[in-house]
Structure formats: C-alpha cells, structure tokens
Design an enzyme around this catalytic site. Structure first.
Site, PDB file in Angstrom:
ATOM      1  N   ASN A   5      21.426  54.738 -36.025  1.00  0.00           N
ATOM      2  CA  ASN A   5      22.501  55.470 -35.442  1.00  0.00           C
ATOM      3  C   ASN A   5      22.219  56.854 -36.313  1.00  0.00           C
ATOM      4  O   ASN A   5      22.772  56.968 -37.897  1.00  0.00           O
ATOM      5  CB  ASN A   5      23.658  54.694 -35.679  1.00  0.00           C
ATOM      6  CG  ASN A   5      24.218  55.806 -34.514  1.00  0.00           C
ATOM      7  OD1 ASN A   5      24.145  57.044 -34.332  1.00  0.00           O
ATOM      8  ND2 ASN A   5      26.208  56.061 -34.727  1.00  0.00           N
ATOM      9  N   TRP A   6      21.637  57.817 -35.415  1.00  0.00           N
ATOM     10  CA  TRP A   6      21.478  59.171 -36.309  1.00  0.00           C
ATOM     11  C   TRP A   6      22.454  59.722 -36.736  1.00  0.00           C
ATOM     12  O   TRP A   6      23.348  60.892 -36.925  1.00  0.00           O
ATOM     13  CB  TRP A   6      20.308  59.548 -35.356  1.00  0.00           C
ATOM     14  CG  TRP A   6      19.338  59.735 -35.998  1.00  0.00           C
ATOM     15  CD1 TRP A   6      18.820  58.761 -38.017  1.00  0.00           C
ATOM     16  CD2 TRP A   6      17.491  60.091 -36.028  1.00  0.00           C
ATOM     17  NE1 TRP A   6      17.488  58.291 -37.200  1.00  0.00           N
ATOM     18  CE2 TRP A   6      16.699  59.889 -36.402  1.00  0.00           C
ATOM     19  CE3 TRP A   6      17.678  60.994 -35.447  1.00  0.00           C
ATOM     20  CZ2 TRP A   6      15.473  60.034 -36.751  1.00  0.00           C
ATOM     21  CZ3 TRP A   6      15.697  62.127 -34.709  1.00  0.00           C
ATOM     22  CH2 TRP A   6      15.261  61.142 -35.760  1.00  0.00           C
ATOM     23  N   LYS A   7      23.783  59.259 -35.692  1.00  0.00           N
ATOM     24  CA  LYS A   7      25.019  60.101 -35.716  1.00  0.00           C
ATOM     25  C   LYS A   7      25.128  61.881 -35.487  1.00  0.00           C
ATOM     26  O   LYS A   7      23.625  61.972 -34.479  1.00  0.00           O
ATOM     27  CB  LYS A   7      25.721  59.990 -36.836  1.00  0.00           C
ATOM     28  CG  LYS A   7      25.914  58.744 -37.011  1.00  0.00           C
ATOM     29  CD  LYS A   7      26.919  58.244 -38.292  1.00  0.00           C
ATOM     30  CE  LYS A   7      27.031  56.353 -37.897  1.00  0.00           C
ATOM     31  NZ  LYS A   7      27.874  55.681 -39.127  1.00  0.00           N
ATOM     32  N   HIS A  97      31.290  53.089 -30.095  1.00  0.00           N
ATOM     33  CA  HIS A  97      31.098  52.882 -31.700  1.00  0.00           C
ATOM     34  C   HIS A  97      32.117  53.116 -32.375  1.00  0.00           C
ATOM     35  O   HIS A  97      33.413  54.030 -31.816  1.00  0.00           O
ATOM     36  CB  HIS A  97      30.000  54.635 -32.120  1.00  0.00           C
ATOM     37  CG  HIS A  97      29.312  54.234 -33.477  1.00  0.00           C
ATOM     38  ND1 HIS A  97      30.186  54.364 -34.383  1.00  0.00           N
ATOM     39  CD2 HIS A  97      28.756  54.006 -34.208  1.00  0.00           C
ATOM     40  CE1 HIS A  97      30.977  54.475 -35.474  1.00  0.00           C
ATOM     41  NE2 HIS A  97      28.569  53.620 -35.931  1.00  0.00           N
ATOM     42  N   GLU A  99      33.817  55.353 -34.503  1.00  0.00           N
ATOM     43  CA  GLU A  99      33.558  56.620 -34.654  1.00  0.00           C
ATOM     44  C   GLU A  99      34.455  57.668 -33.786  1.00  0.00           C
ATOM     45  O   GLU A  99      34.843  58.287 -33.489  1.00  0.00           O
ATOM     46  CB  GLU A  99      32.770  57.452 -35.732  1.00  0.00           C
ATOM     47  CG  GLU A  99      32.404  57.187 -36.619  1.00  0.00           C
ATOM     48  CD  GLU A  99      30.873  57.291 -37.096  1.00  0.00           C
ATOM     49  OE1 GLU A  99      30.556  58.179 -36.335  1.00  0.00           O
ATOM     50  OE2 GLU A  99      30.579  57.118 -38.341  1.00  0.00           O
ATOM     51  N   GLU A 167      30.119  45.804 -36.810  1.00  0.00           N
ATOM     52  CA  GLU A 167      30.469  47.509 -38.160  1.00  0.00           C
ATOM     53  C   GLU A 167      31.940  47.283 -38.515  1.00  0.00           C
ATOM     54  O   GLU A 167      32.709  48.017 -37.914  1.00  0.00           O
ATOM     55  CB  GLU A 167      30.088  48.512 -36.712  1.00  0.00           C
ATOM     56  CG  GLU A 167      28.514  48.343 -36.690  1.00  0.00           C
ATOM     57  CD  GLU A 167      27.918  49.697 -36.489  1.00  0.00           C
ATOM     58  OE1 GLU A 167      27.291  50.189 -36.854  1.00  0.00           O
ATOM     59  OE2 GLU A 167      28.542  50.970 -35.905  1.00  0.00           O
ATOM     60  N   SER A 213      26.566  50.783 -44.222  1.00  0.00           N
ATOM     61  CA  SER A 213      26.239  50.740 -45.415  1.00  0.00           C
ATOM     62  C   SER A 213      24.869  49.746 -45.783  1.00  0.00           C
ATOM     63  O   SER A 213      24.731  49.565 -46.668  1.00  0.00           O
ATOM     64  CB  SER A 213      27.491  50.903 -46.592  1.00  0.00           C
ATOM     65  OG  SER A 213      28.277  51.608 -46.492  1.00  0.00           O
ATOM     66  N   GLY A 234      23.164  53.835 -40.689  1.00  0.00           N
ATOM     67  CA  GLY A 234      23.908  54.767 -39.746  1.00  0.00           C
ATOM     68  C   GLY A 234      22.610  55.591 -41.137  1.00  0.00           C
ATOM     69  O   GLY A 234      21.769  55.886 -40.630  1.00  0.00           O
ATOM     70  N   GLY A 235      23.537  56.037 -42.104  1.00  0.00           N
ATOM     71  CA  GLY A 235      22.733  56.542 -43.579  1.00  0.00           C
ATOM     72  C   GLY A 235      21.190  56.621 -43.446  1.00  0.00           C
ATOM     73  O   GLY A 235      20.436  57.941 -43.629  1.00  0.00           O
TER      74      GLY A 235
HETATM   75  P1  13P Z   1      25.954  53.596 -42.614  1.00  0.00           P
HETATM   76  O1  13P Z   1      24.489  53.065 -42.230  1.00  0.00           O
HETATM   77  O2  13P Z   1      25.552  55.214 -43.281  1.00  0.00           O
HETATM   78  O3  13P Z   1      27.085  52.879 -42.749  1.00  0.00           O
HETATM   79  O4  13P Z   1      26.283  53.482 -40.716  1.00  0.00           O
HETATM   80  C1  13P Z   1      27.073  52.481 -39.910  1.00  0.00           C
HETATM   81  C2  13P Z   1      26.859  53.016 -38.064  1.00  0.00           C
HETATM   82  O5  13P Z   1      27.855  53.320 -38.625  1.00  0.00           O
HETATM   83  C3  13P Z   1      25.866  52.357 -37.615  1.00  0.00           C
HETATM   84  O6  13P Z   1      26.901  52.979 -36.209  1.00  0.00           O
END
Ligand code: 13P
Length: 253
Positions: A5-7, A97, A99, A167, A213, A234-235
C-alpha cells in the site's frame, strides 16, 4: 498474497525504475511461475493507476486502487467510481483503510457499501479492519473487529474473492508490529466469523492479510501463523528491495 500500500507516495516517473528494480530483485523475469505461487499486488495513488496497470497487470502483478465511491456515477466531487478504475485496467481496491476511517469519515456503513459496489463490478475488495490503541487497551479488540467485519458481511451475500486485512491501528507506521500471537488471535477470530457467515469451505479459502509495521525482519514469523495468509505492507513496500524480500518469504519452500 503480498500487497503493498503506497498510500500518498510516488509519481508516475517513479513507476518504471521501481518496478524494474523490484522485478529484478524478486526474480519476476527469471521465474515465470512466481506469480502463480504468490499473488503480488500494489495499491497505488489514483494518478498512478493507469500506468501501473498497463506496466504490471500483463506481468501478473495486480494493481489496486486505495479507495472507491459506492455510486456508479454522479455529483460526488473528487471521488472515483469502480467503473473508472476498471476502465484503466485495475482489478482490485482497498476499502476502509484505517487512515480513511480516521481522517476521512469512513464508517462501517460506507465500507459495506463500497465492498458491495466492488464485488458487483468483479473488482476484488481488500476490506481493512482493526482496533485503535485505546480500544485494545480497553479490551475491545474482539468487539471492534467483529463489528467492523459483520457490518460488511451483513450486506454481502457472496464474498467471491474478497480479502480481509487486519491492521491494528496502533501498529501502522509506528514500527511496532503486533506480536505474532496477537495477530494470529485476531485472524482466527475473523476466520471464525467468516465460517459463521459463509461456511467452513469459504473460511478455508478466504484470505486474511496482516498489516502494521510488517517488514523483511518479521514477515517470516507472521506468515508462519496458521491464519495469516499474507501481508498488507505500507512503508516497506515503498522500497523495491525490501518488498522483494517479503514476497520471497511468501514462496513455498
Ligand atoms: P506500515 O506497513 O507502514 O505500518 O503500514 C501498514 C498499512 O497501513 C498498510 O495498509
């Protein structure tokens, strides 16, 4: 499945270099069976969807949107419908998600409507659920996740290829992953809810991803859990080498 997920990150000009390095690192061109052994998916920003789908869907990598609207069209300024993402070759979408729930007013109700819209269009929904730190500390994890999952199940008669991503909000972007035991416990709970609603057979095949994470160092242990079928990353998915390592961890050995 390993899903990135590149956000709100990267530009169209980053796609070529990223995917070249990722494909090389993961061995995509050397191993034609790779994408039969592990599903690889990237959820990218809207402006990247068309080019990413054109570059990667033919190579067996799925491209997903990060959000859709539940209506097919209309006066919804700033929104994108499921037909619009399909038109540019996209075959999946994240829904709900944390967020979006936290910052953009997404509710259990809108998550359910979006999931229904995606399934009706044969777009694979990746429905995200998870508790906040306050909810976990208050002993509410099971209740919150059950409520979030059941809100969707109530509206969905046939889950088709629906995926659920657990998540925990407190683990997202914090470097503090859930322990494997914490993750497994909630995954098992979700699988039980799937079985109650859709039967044992669907519960066996419906994939439940862990996110929060996840990284090259902890992915092996997470994937070894019986009810963890993959990761939503994500990251670490922004770095081709790191994400390639995580994809390789998912290969049968
Ligand atoms: P991180 O892997 O950066 O914690 O993010 C997880 C996430 O929100 C994937 O959708």
């Amino acid at each position: 499945m390993l899903a990135g997920n590149w956000k709100m990150n990267k530009l169209n000009r980053d796609l070529g270099p990223f995917f070249d390095e990722f494909a090389q690192a993961v061995g995509l061109d050397r191993d034609e069976e790779l994408t039969e052994q592990v599903d690889i998916l990237f959820a990218v920003p809207t402006t990247l969807l068309a080019l990413a789908a054109r570059q990667m869907e033919p190579r067996g990598i799925r491209i997903a949107a990060q959000n859709i609207h539940w209506e097919a069209a209309g006066a919804y300024t700033g929104e994108v419908s499921v037909d619009m993402i399909k038109e540019v070759g996209v075959t999946a979408t994240l829904i709900g998600h944390s967020e979006r729930r936290q910052y953009f007013g997404e509710t259990d109700e809108t998550v359910a409507k979006k999931t229904t819209a995606a399934l009706a269009a044969d777009v694979m929904p990746i429905v995200c659920v998870g508790e906040t730190l306050a909810e976990r500390d208050g002993g509410q994890t099971a209740a919150v996740v059950t409520r979030q999952v059941q809100a969707v199940f109530a509206q969905v008669a046939d889950p088709k290829d629906m995926i659920i991503a657990y998540e925990p909000v407190w683990a997202i972007g914090t470097g503090r992953s859930a322990t494997t035991a914490q993750a497994q416990e909630v995954h098992a709970l979700i699988r039980g809810l799937v079985a109650d609603r859709y039967g044992a057979k669907t519960a066996e095949t419906l994939r439940i991803l862990y996110g929060g994470s996840a990284n090259p160092a902890n992915i092996d242990e997470l994937l070894a859990q019986p009810d963890i079928d993959g990761g939503l990353v994500g990251g670490a998915s922004l770095k081709p080498q790191d994400f390639a390592k995580m994809v390789k961890a998912a290969l049968p050995r």
